[in-house]
Write an enzyme that holds these catalytic residues in place. Structure first.
Site, PDB file in Angstrom:
ATOM      1  N   ASP A  15       0.846  -1.178   0.000  1.00 39.99           N
ATOM      2  CA  ASP A  15       0.000   0.000   0.000  1.00 39.99           C
ATOM      3  C   ASP A  15       0.894   1.244   0.000  1.00 39.99           C
ATOM      4  OD1 ASP A  15      -3.224   0.536   0.958  1.00 39.99           O
ATOM      5  OD2 ASP A  15      -1.809   2.215   1.104  1.00 39.99           O
ATOM      6  N   ILE A  16       0.493   2.245  -0.760  1.00 44.50           N
ATOM      7  CA  ILE A  16       1.306   3.460  -0.903  1.00 44.50           C
ATOM      8  C   ILE A  16       1.286   4.306   0.367  1.00 44.50           C
ATOM      9  CG2 ILE A  16      -0.456   5.048  -1.816  1.00 44.50           C
ATOM     10  CD1 ILE A  16       1.627   5.768  -4.029  1.00 44.50           C
ATOM     11  N   ASN A  30     -13.175  -3.258   1.891  1.00 43.35           N
ATOM     12  CA  ASN A  30     -14.216  -2.240   1.990  1.00 43.35           C
ATOM     13  C   ASN A  30     -15.146  -2.325   0.778  1.00 43.35           C
ATOM     14  OD1 ASN A  30     -13.221  -1.104   4.411  1.00 43.35           O
ATOM     15  ND2 ASN A  30     -11.667   0.023   3.267  1.00 43.35           N
ATOM     16  N   GLY A  73     -15.596   3.111   3.413  1.00 44.96           N
ATOM     17  CA  GLY A  73     -14.204   3.539   3.295  1.00 44.96           C
ATOM     18  C   GLY A  73     -13.536   3.162   1.991  1.00 44.96           C
ATOM     19  N   GLN A  74     -14.293   2.597   1.053  1.00 48.76           N
ATOM     20  CA  GLN A  74     -13.672   2.225  -0.227  1.00 48.76           C
ATOM     21  C   GLN A  74     -13.372   3.480  -1.043  1.00 48.76           C
ATOM     22  OE1 GLN A  74     -15.980  -0.459  -2.700  1.00 48.76           O
ATOM     23  NE2 GLN A  74     -14.256  -0.867  -4.068  1.00 48.76           N
ATOM     24  N   HIS A 112     -10.094  -5.184  -3.601  1.00 49.55           N
ATOM     25  CA  HIS A 112      -8.776  -5.384  -2.999  1.00 49.55           C
ATOM     26  C   HIS A 112      -8.939  -5.820  -1.561  1.00 49.55           C
ATOM     27  CE1 HIS A 112      -9.929  -1.132  -2.611  1.00 49.55           C
ATOM     28  NE2 HIS A 112      -9.324  -1.153  -1.429  1.00 49.55           N
ATOM     29  N   HIS A 120      -7.010  -5.693   1.954  1.00 48.67           N
ATOM     30  CA  HIS A 120      -5.884  -5.177   2.734  1.00 48.67           C
ATOM     31  C   HIS A 120      -5.377  -6.296   3.643  1.00 48.67           C
ATOM     32  CE1 HIS A 120      -6.848  -0.731   2.214  1.00 48.67           C
ATOM     33  NE2 HIS A 120      -8.036  -1.252   1.919  1.00 48.67           N
TER      34      HIS A 120
HETATM   35  P1  AMP Z   1      -9.729   1.485   0.138  1.00 49.19           P
HETATM   36  O1  AMP Z   1      -9.834   2.758   0.934  1.00 49.19           O
HETATM   37  O2  AMP Z   1     -10.171   0.269   0.869  1.00 49.19           O
HETATM   38  O3  AMP Z   1     -10.376   1.643  -1.220  1.00 49.19           O
HETATM   39  O4  AMP Z   1      -8.170   1.269  -0.085  1.00 49.19           O
HETATM   40  C1  AMP Z   1      -7.466   1.805  -1.140  1.00 49.19           C
HETATM   41  C2  AMP Z   1      -6.023   1.732  -0.758  1.00 49.19           C
HETATM   42  O5  AMP Z   1      -5.250   1.924  -1.920  1.00 49.19           O
HETATM   43  C3  AMP Z   1      -5.577   2.782   0.250  1.00 49.19           C
HETATM   44  O6  AMP Z   1      -5.068   2.140   1.406  1.00 49.19           O
HETATM   45  C4  AMP Z   1      -4.512   3.568  -0.507  1.00 49.19           C
HETATM   46  O7  AMP Z   1      -3.451   3.980   0.320  1.00 49.19           O
HETATM   47  C5  AMP Z   1      -4.060   2.571  -1.547  1.00 49.19           C
HETATM   48  N1  AMP Z   1      -3.503   3.139  -2.751  1.00 49.19           N
HETATM   49  C6  AMP Z   1      -3.977   4.174  -3.484  1.00 49.19           C
HETATM   50  N2  AMP Z   1      -3.195   4.390  -4.546  1.00 49.19           N
HETATM   51  C7  AMP Z   1      -2.212   3.471  -4.499  1.00 49.19           C
HETATM   52  C8  AMP Z   1      -1.067   3.184  -5.323  1.00 49.19           C
HETATM   53  N3  AMP Z   1      -0.791   3.896  -6.439  1.00 49.19           N
HETATM   54  N4  AMP Z   1      -0.249   2.172  -4.953  1.00 49.19           N
HETATM   55  C9  AMP Z   1      -0.512   1.459  -3.847  1.00 49.19           C
HETATM   56  N5  AMP Z   1      -1.571   1.673  -3.032  1.00 49.19           N
HETATM   57  C10 AMP Z   1      -2.392   2.674  -3.348  1.00 49.19           C
END
Ligand code: AMP
Length: 114
Positions: free
Chosen positions: A32-33, A87, A93-94, A100, A102
């Site tokens: 995760d970024i 999510n 929170g999505q 995906h 986590h």
């Molecule tokens: P959600 O809030 O469950 O949709 O999670 C989306 C996740 O994607 C968040 O934890 C972000 O930090 C992560 N995210 C967004 N952009 C990127 C990216 N380019 N590379 C890796 N993770 C990312």
């Protein structure tokens, strides 16, 4: 959201960078970024599914693979105790509308989640 414009589809296609920890014909896992814990990995299907609600009977096998791959990564990274989060919808929170999971570990977790 069409796959052409989807952030995680772009990661699958290698169009934007990610620290990939695992890849096979059906799933990809990457860091995760914005990590929320010492271990924070996302496991996704290569197939574009908007989220948990979009999972059809034909997708059941890949969802199981996501969980198995996530566990293997967590163990390999030294965090055999972890939380999985999927999510479904903005209120939950999505923020990225490509399914995906986590994998979050390496610190104590609270319950219920916020
Ligand atoms: P959600 O809030 O469950 O949709 O999670 C989306 C996740 O994607 C968040 O934890 C972000 O930090 C992560 N995210 C967004 N952009 C990127 C990216 N380019 N590379 C890796 N993770 C990312």
């Amino acid at each position: 959201m069409m796959p052409e414009n989807c952030l995680f589809c772009k990661i699958v296609r290698g169009e934007i960078p990610a620290v990939k920890l695992y890849e096979d014909d059906e799933v990809v896992a990457f860091r995760d970024i914005a990590p929320q814990a010492p271990l924070h990995v996302l496991v996704i299907p290569k197939k574009h599914l908007e989220g948990p609600a979009a999972v059809a009977v034909e997708d059941e096998q890949v969802v199981g693979r996501m969980m198995r791959v996530g566990n293997e990564i967590a163990v390999r990274e030294g965090f055999p105790q972890y939380r999985t989060v999927c999510n479904n919808g903005a209120q939950a929170g999505q923020t990225v509308f490509h399914l995906h999971m986590h994998i979050i570990g390496g610190r104590s977790m609270n319950w219920p989640p916020g």
